[in-house]
Design an enzyme around this catalytic site. Structure first.
Site, PDB file in Angstrom:
ATOM      1  N   CYS A  71       0.978  -1.286   0.124  1.00 22.47           N
ATOM      2  CA  CYS A  71       0.033   0.092  -0.154  1.00 22.47           C
ATOM      3  C   CYS A  71       0.854   1.183   0.038  1.00 22.47           C
ATOM      4  CB  CYS A  71      -1.001   0.076   1.094  1.00 22.47           C
ATOM      5  SG  CYS A  71      -2.093   1.254   1.289  1.00 22.47           S
TER       6      CYS A  71
ATOM      7  N   CYS B 281      -5.567   6.195  -3.017  1.00 23.58           N
ATOM      8  CA  CYS B 281      -4.723   4.922  -3.041  1.00 23.58           C
ATOM      9  C   CYS B 281      -3.305   5.071  -3.600  1.00 23.58           C
ATOM     10  CB  CYS B 281      -5.618   3.904  -3.935  1.00 23.58           C
ATOM     11  SG  CYS B 281      -4.769   2.371  -4.339  1.00 23.58           S
TER      12      CYS B 281
END
Length: 307
Positions: A95, A246
Protein backbone atom coordinates in the site's frame (compact mmCIF):
# COMPACT_ATOMS: atom_id res chain seq x y z
CA UNK A 1 -19.32 -9.47 28.82
CA UNK A 2 -20.30 -8.24 25.37
CA UNK A 3 -18.39 -9.99 22.62
CA UNK A 4 -17.18 -7.51 20.01
CA UNK A 5 -14.99 -9.73 17.82
CA UNK A 6 -11.75 -8.15 19.09
CA UNK A 7 -11.24 -10.31 22.19
CA UNK A 8 -7.86 -11.60 20.98
CA UNK A 9 -6.60 -8.00 20.78
CA UNK A 10 -8.14 -6.74 24.03
CA UNK A 11 -5.77 -4.34 25.76
CA UNK A 12 -3.54 -3.87 22.71
CA UNK A 13 -2.47 -0.30 22.02
CA UNK A 14 -3.14 1.12 18.56
CA UNK A 15 -2.49 4.25 16.54
CA UNK A 16 -4.61 5.72 13.76
CA UNK A 17 -3.09 7.48 10.76
CA UNK A 18 -3.77 8.47 7.18
CA UNK A 19 -2.09 9.44 3.93
CA UNK A 20 -4.29 11.82 1.88
CA UNK A 21 -7.37 10.37 3.59
CA UNK A 22 -6.43 6.70 3.09
CA UNK A 23 -6.66 5.66 6.77
CA UNK A 24 -5.15 2.82 8.75
CA UNK A 25 -5.09 1.22 12.18
CA UNK A 26 -1.48 0.54 13.21
CA UNK A 27 -0.34 -2.06 15.75
CA UNK A 28 3.11 -2.61 17.28
CA UNK A 29 3.96 -6.32 17.39
CA UNK A 30 7.73 -6.68 17.01
CA UNK A 31 7.92 -10.38 17.87
CA UNK A 32 4.69 -11.50 16.16
CA UNK A 33 2.77 -12.33 19.35
CA UNK A 34 -0.64 -11.07 18.16
CA UNK A 35 -3.25 -13.34 16.59
CA UNK A 36 -4.48 -11.54 13.46
CA UNK A 37 -7.16 -13.56 11.72
CA UNK A 38 -9.28 -12.06 8.95
CA UNK A 39 -12.45 -11.72 11.04
CA UNK A 40 -10.67 -9.84 13.84
CA UNK A 41 -9.02 -7.44 11.38
CA UNK A 42 -12.39 -6.83 9.72
CA UNK A 43 -13.98 -5.90 13.05
CA UNK A 44 -11.11 -3.56 14.00
CA UNK A 45 -11.45 -1.81 10.62
CA UNK A 46 -15.25 -1.63 10.78
CA UNK A 47 -16.29 2.01 11.06
CA UNK A 48 -19.27 1.20 13.32
CA UNK A 49 -18.14 -1.78 15.37
CA UNK A 50 -14.41 -1.05 15.58
CA UNK A 51 -11.83 1.68 15.25
CA UNK A 52 -12.43 2.08 11.51
CA UNK A 53 -9.95 2.16 8.67
CA UNK A 54 -9.24 1.25 5.06
CA UNK A 55 -6.76 -1.29 6.37
CA UNK A 56 -4.70 -2.54 9.30
CA UNK A 57 -0.90 -2.40 9.45
CA UNK A 58 1.15 -4.43 11.89
CA UNK A 59 4.74 -3.39 12.62
CA UNK A 60 6.59 -6.70 12.98
CA UNK A 61 10.27 -7.56 12.74
CA UNK A 62 11.01 -8.96 9.27
CA UNK A 63 12.75 -11.96 10.87
CA UNK A 64 9.43 -13.10 12.36
CA UNK A 65 7.69 -13.84 9.04
CA UNK A 66 8.61 -16.05 6.05
CA UNK A 67 7.94 -13.11 3.69
CA UNK A 68 10.09 -10.93 5.91
CA UNK A 69 12.98 -13.36 5.99
CA UNK A 70 12.93 -13.39 2.20
CA UNK A 71 13.16 -9.60 2.31
CA UNK A 72 16.17 -9.78 4.66
CA UNK A 73 17.95 -12.03 2.18
CA UNK A 74 17.76 -9.15 -0.28
CA UNK A 75 18.52 -6.30 2.12
CA UNK A 76 19.47 -7.04 5.75
CA UNK A 77 18.74 -3.42 6.68
CA UNK A 78 14.98 -3.94 6.16
CA UNK A 79 14.48 -4.64 9.86
CA UNK A 80 10.77 -3.82 9.95
CA UNK A 81 8.04 -5.46 7.88
CA UNK A 82 4.77 -3.76 6.97
CA UNK A 83 2.21 -6.54 7.50
CA UNK A 84 -0.76 -5.00 5.70
CA UNK A 85 -4.36 -6.24 5.69
CA UNK A 86 -7.32 -4.83 3.78
CA UNK A 87 -10.41 -3.72 5.68
CA UNK A 88 -12.10 -7.09 5.05
CA UNK A 89 -9.14 -8.88 6.63
CA UNK A 90 -7.61 -10.13 3.40
CA UNK A 91 -3.84 -9.90 3.06
CA UNK A 92 -2.44 -7.35 0.61
CA UNK A 93 1.00 -7.11 -0.94
CA UNK A 94 1.57 -3.40 -0.64
CA UNK A 95 0.00 0.00 0.00
CA UNK A 96 1.69 3.18 -1.19
CA UNK A 97 -0.09 5.47 1.26
CA UNK A 98 0.21 2.86 3.99
CA UNK A 99 3.99 2.54 3.77
CA UNK A 100 4.40 6.30 4.32
CA UNK A 101 2.12 6.18 7.37
CA UNK A 102 3.97 3.06 8.54
CA UNK A 103 7.29 4.93 8.50
CA UNK A 104 5.75 7.87 10.37
CA UNK A 105 4.50 5.35 12.95
CA UNK A 106 7.93 3.72 13.32
CA UNK A 107 9.56 7.11 13.86
CA UNK A 108 6.93 8.34 16.32
CA UNK A 109 7.13 5.09 18.31
CA UNK A 110 10.92 5.32 18.50
CA UNK A 111 11.37 2.10 16.54
CA UNK A 112 13.45 3.72 13.79
CA UNK A 113 15.15 7.02 13.00
CA UNK A 114 15.34 8.94 9.75
CA UNK A 115 16.96 12.29 9.05
CA UNK A 116 15.67 14.76 6.47
CA UNK A 117 16.72 13.39 3.09
CA UNK A 118 17.57 10.01 4.61
CA UNK A 119 16.19 6.68 3.39
CA UNK A 120 14.71 3.74 5.33
CA UNK A 121 14.33 0.20 3.95
CA UNK A 122 10.93 -1.37 4.68
CA UNK A 123 9.95 -4.98 4.09
CA UNK A 124 6.66 -5.66 2.30
CA UNK A 125 5.08 -8.58 0.47
CA UNK A 126 6.00 -6.72 -2.73
CA UNK A 127 9.68 -6.65 -1.77
CA UNK A 128 11.86 -4.00 -0.14
CA UNK A 129 10.56 -0.44 -0.40
CA UNK A 130 12.89 2.49 0.17
CA UNK A 131 11.27 5.48 1.85
CA UNK A 132 12.94 8.90 1.83
CA UNK A 133 12.04 11.77 4.15
CA UNK A 134 11.17 14.82 2.06
CA UNK A 135 9.69 18.28 2.87
CA UNK A 136 6.08 17.28 2.12
CA UNK A 137 6.24 13.93 3.92
CA UNK A 138 7.83 10.87 2.37
CA UNK A 139 8.81 9.65 -1.10
CA UNK A 140 8.72 5.93 -1.78
CA UNK A 141 10.53 4.05 -4.52
CA UNK A 142 7.66 1.72 -5.41
CA UNK A 143 9.88 -0.36 -7.70
CA UNK A 144 9.27 -1.24 -11.36
CA UNK A 145 5.81 -0.91 -12.84
CA UNK A 146 4.56 -3.08 -15.68
CA UNK A 147 1.74 -3.64 -18.12
CA UNK A 148 -0.20 -6.75 -17.16
CA UNK A 149 -0.84 -7.64 -20.82
CA UNK A 150 1.98 -5.91 -22.76
CA UNK A 151 1.28 -7.51 -26.15
CA UNK A 152 -2.40 -6.63 -26.10
CA UNK A 153 -1.69 -3.16 -24.76
CA UNK A 154 0.82 -2.54 -27.54
CA UNK A 155 -1.73 -3.58 -30.15
CA UNK A 156 -4.92 -1.98 -28.86
CA UNK A 157 -3.83 0.37 -26.06
CA UNK A 158 -6.28 -1.40 -23.74
CA UNK A 159 -6.76 -4.93 -22.45
CA UNK A 160 -10.06 -4.92 -20.53
CA UNK A 161 -13.53 -3.42 -20.30
CA UNK A 162 -15.00 -1.95 -17.11
CA UNK A 163 -18.65 -1.48 -16.18
CA UNK A 164 -19.54 0.89 -13.36
CA UNK A 165 -22.74 2.48 -12.10
CA UNK A 166 -23.47 5.83 -13.81
CA UNK A 167 -21.29 5.04 -16.85
CA UNK A 168 -23.55 4.52 -19.84
CA UNK A 169 -21.46 1.79 -21.48
CA UNK A 170 -18.50 -0.40 -20.55
CA UNK A 171 -15.28 1.57 -20.90
CA UNK A 172 -11.91 0.38 -22.23
CA UNK A 173 -9.22 -0.01 -19.60
CA UNK A 174 -5.56 -0.84 -19.15
CA UNK A 175 -4.20 -3.30 -16.57
CA UNK A 176 -1.15 -2.10 -14.63
CA UNK A 177 0.95 -3.74 -11.91
CA UNK A 178 2.60 -1.44 -9.35
CA UNK A 179 3.06 -4.04 -6.62
CA UNK A 180 -0.73 -4.50 -6.61
CA UNK A 181 -2.96 -5.23 -9.57
CA UNK A 182 -4.87 -2.27 -11.04
CA UNK A 183 -7.28 -1.65 -13.89
CA UNK A 184 -7.31 1.97 -15.10
CA UNK A 185 -10.17 3.62 -17.00
CA UNK A 186 -9.73 7.00 -18.72
CA UNK A 187 -12.69 9.37 -18.49
CA UNK A 188 -13.34 12.33 -20.75
CA UNK A 189 -15.40 14.72 -18.62
CA UNK A 190 -15.39 15.96 -15.03
CA UNK A 191 -19.08 15.06 -14.66
CA UNK A 192 -18.29 11.40 -15.41
CA UNK A 193 -15.77 11.33 -12.57
CA UNK A 194 -17.91 13.29 -10.10
CA UNK A 195 -21.10 11.32 -10.75
CA UNK A 196 -19.63 7.83 -10.45
CA UNK A 197 -21.35 5.75 -7.77
CA UNK A 198 -18.73 3.40 -6.38
CA UNK A 199 -20.78 1.84 -3.59
CA UNK A 200 -20.39 -1.50 -5.37
CA UNK A 201 -17.46 -3.02 -7.20
CA UNK A 202 -17.00 -2.18 -10.89
CA UNK A 203 -17.06 -5.22 -13.15
CA UNK A 204 -13.82 -5.93 -15.03
CA UNK A 205 -13.92 -8.11 -18.15
CA UNK A 206 -11.93 -10.28 -18.39
CA UNK A 207 -11.90 -10.62 -14.63
CA UNK A 208 -8.34 -10.63 -13.18
CA UNK A 209 -7.53 -13.95 -11.52
CA UNK A 210 -6.72 -12.30 -8.18
CA UNK A 211 -9.04 -9.32 -8.61
CA UNK A 212 -7.83 -5.75 -8.99
CA UNK A 213 -8.32 -2.22 -7.79
CA UNK A 214 -10.13 -0.06 -10.36
CA UNK A 215 -9.06 3.53 -10.99
CA UNK A 216 -11.03 6.14 -12.94
CA UNK A 217 -8.62 8.78 -14.24
CA UNK A 218 -9.47 12.18 -15.71
CA UNK A 219 -6.62 13.97 -17.55
CA UNK A 220 -6.60 17.71 -16.89
CA UNK A 221 -6.80 20.21 -19.74
CA UNK A 222 -4.10 21.10 -20.53
CA UNK A 223 -2.50 17.85 -19.40
CA UNK A 224 0.99 19.30 -18.88
CA UNK A 225 1.88 22.61 -17.23
CA UNK A 226 5.53 23.55 -16.62
CA UNK A 227 6.66 20.01 -17.33
CA UNK A 228 4.29 18.34 -14.85
CA UNK A 229 1.23 16.38 -15.97
CA UNK A 230 -1.89 16.34 -13.81
CA UNK A 231 -4.87 14.00 -13.51
CA UNK A 232 -7.74 13.52 -11.09
CA UNK A 233 -8.65 10.04 -9.88
CA UNK A 234 -11.20 8.04 -7.93
CA UNK A 235 -10.62 4.44 -6.91
CA UNK A 236 -12.46 1.32 -5.85
CA UNK A 237 -10.10 -0.85 -3.79
CA UNK A 238 -10.69 -4.59 -3.68
CA UNK A 239 -11.52 -5.73 -0.18
CA UNK A 240 -12.30 -2.15 0.89
CA UNK A 241 -14.59 -0.20 -1.46
CA UNK A 242 -14.11 3.40 -2.53
CA UNK A 243 -11.37 5.17 -0.59
CA UNK A 244 -10.25 8.79 -0.48
CA UNK A 245 -6.87 7.81 -1.88
CA UNK A 246 -4.79 4.86 -3.10
CA UNK A 247 -1.03 5.22 -3.50
CA UNK A 248 -0.35 2.27 -5.79
CA UNK A 249 -3.52 3.26 -7.66
CA UNK A 250 -2.24 6.81 -8.20
CA UNK A 251 0.96 5.34 -9.63
CA UNK A 252 -1.06 3.03 -11.89
CA UNK A 253 -3.35 5.83 -13.08
CA UNK A 254 -0.37 8.03 -13.91
CA UNK A 255 1.42 5.12 -15.65
CA UNK A 256 -1.64 4.29 -17.78
CA UNK A 257 -2.31 7.92 -18.74
CA UNK A 258 1.38 8.40 -19.56
CA UNK A 259 1.31 5.27 -21.71
CA UNK A 260 -1.75 6.54 -23.60
CA UNK A 261 -0.20 10.03 -23.99
CA UNK A 262 2.81 8.62 -25.85
CA UNK A 263 6.59 9.01 -25.73
CA UNK A 264 6.49 12.81 -25.28
CA UNK A 265 4.62 12.54 -21.96
CA UNK A 266 6.60 13.84 -18.97
CA UNK A 267 8.01 11.82 -16.09
CA UNK A 268 6.58 14.03 -13.31
CA UNK A 269 2.88 13.82 -12.42
CA UNK A 270 0.43 15.21 -9.88
CA UNK A 271 -2.54 13.03 -9.01
CA UNK A 272 -5.53 14.72 -7.38
CA UNK A 273 -7.54 12.31 -5.23
CA UNK A 274 -10.53 13.12 -2.99
CA UNK A 275 -8.19 13.15 0.01
CA UNK A 276 -5.50 15.45 -1.38
CA UNK A 277 -2.57 15.50 -3.80
CA UNK A 278 0.07 12.86 -4.49
CA UNK A 279 3.26 13.17 -6.51
CA UNK A 280 4.30 10.45 -8.98
CA UNK A 281 7.66 10.34 -10.75
CA UNK A 282 9.06 7.85 -13.26
CA UNK A 283 12.81 7.24 -13.39
CA UNK A 284 15.37 4.69 -14.53
CA UNK A 285 16.87 2.94 -11.50
CA UNK A 286 20.24 1.25 -11.04
CA UNK A 287 18.73 -2.07 -12.08
CA UNK A 288 18.05 -0.58 -15.54
CA UNK A 289 14.28 -0.77 -15.09
CA UNK A 290 11.83 2.10 -14.99
CA UNK A 291 10.67 2.61 -11.43
CA UNK A 292 7.87 4.77 -10.10
CA UNK A 293 8.19 7.01 -7.04
CA UNK A 294 5.21 8.07 -4.93
CA UNK A 295 5.36 11.09 -2.63
CA UNK A 296 2.92 12.67 -0.22
CA UNK A 297 2.07 13.36 3.42
CA UNK A 298 1.61 10.94 6.32
CA UNK A 299 -0.23 11.93 9.50
CA UNK A 300 -0.90 10.18 12.82
CA UNK A 301 -4.19 11.39 14.25
CA UNK A 302 -5.14 9.24 17.25
CA UNK A 303 -4.07 6.59 19.74
CA UNK A 304 -5.90 4.27 22.08
CA UNK A 305 -6.34 0.77 23.45
CA UNK A 306 -8.51 -1.90 21.86
CA UNK A 307 -11.35 -3.12 24.09
Amino acid sequence: MVQNGMESLSGVAFRKGHGTGNDFVLLRDAEGALALDASTVAVVCDRRRGVGGDGLIRAIKSAQLPDGRAVLDRDPSAEWFMDYRNADGSISQMCGNGVRVFVEFLLDEGLASLEDGGTLAIGTRAGVKYVQRVPNGYAVDMGPWSLAEPEQAATAGVDALVKAHELDVARPALSINTGNEHTVVALAHRAELDELELFRAPVVDPAPVNGSNVEFALPHEPLVVDGVAEISMRVYERGVGETLSCGTGACAAAAATRYWAGPEAPDSWRVQVPGGTLGVRFFTAEDGLEHVELSGPAVLVASGVLG
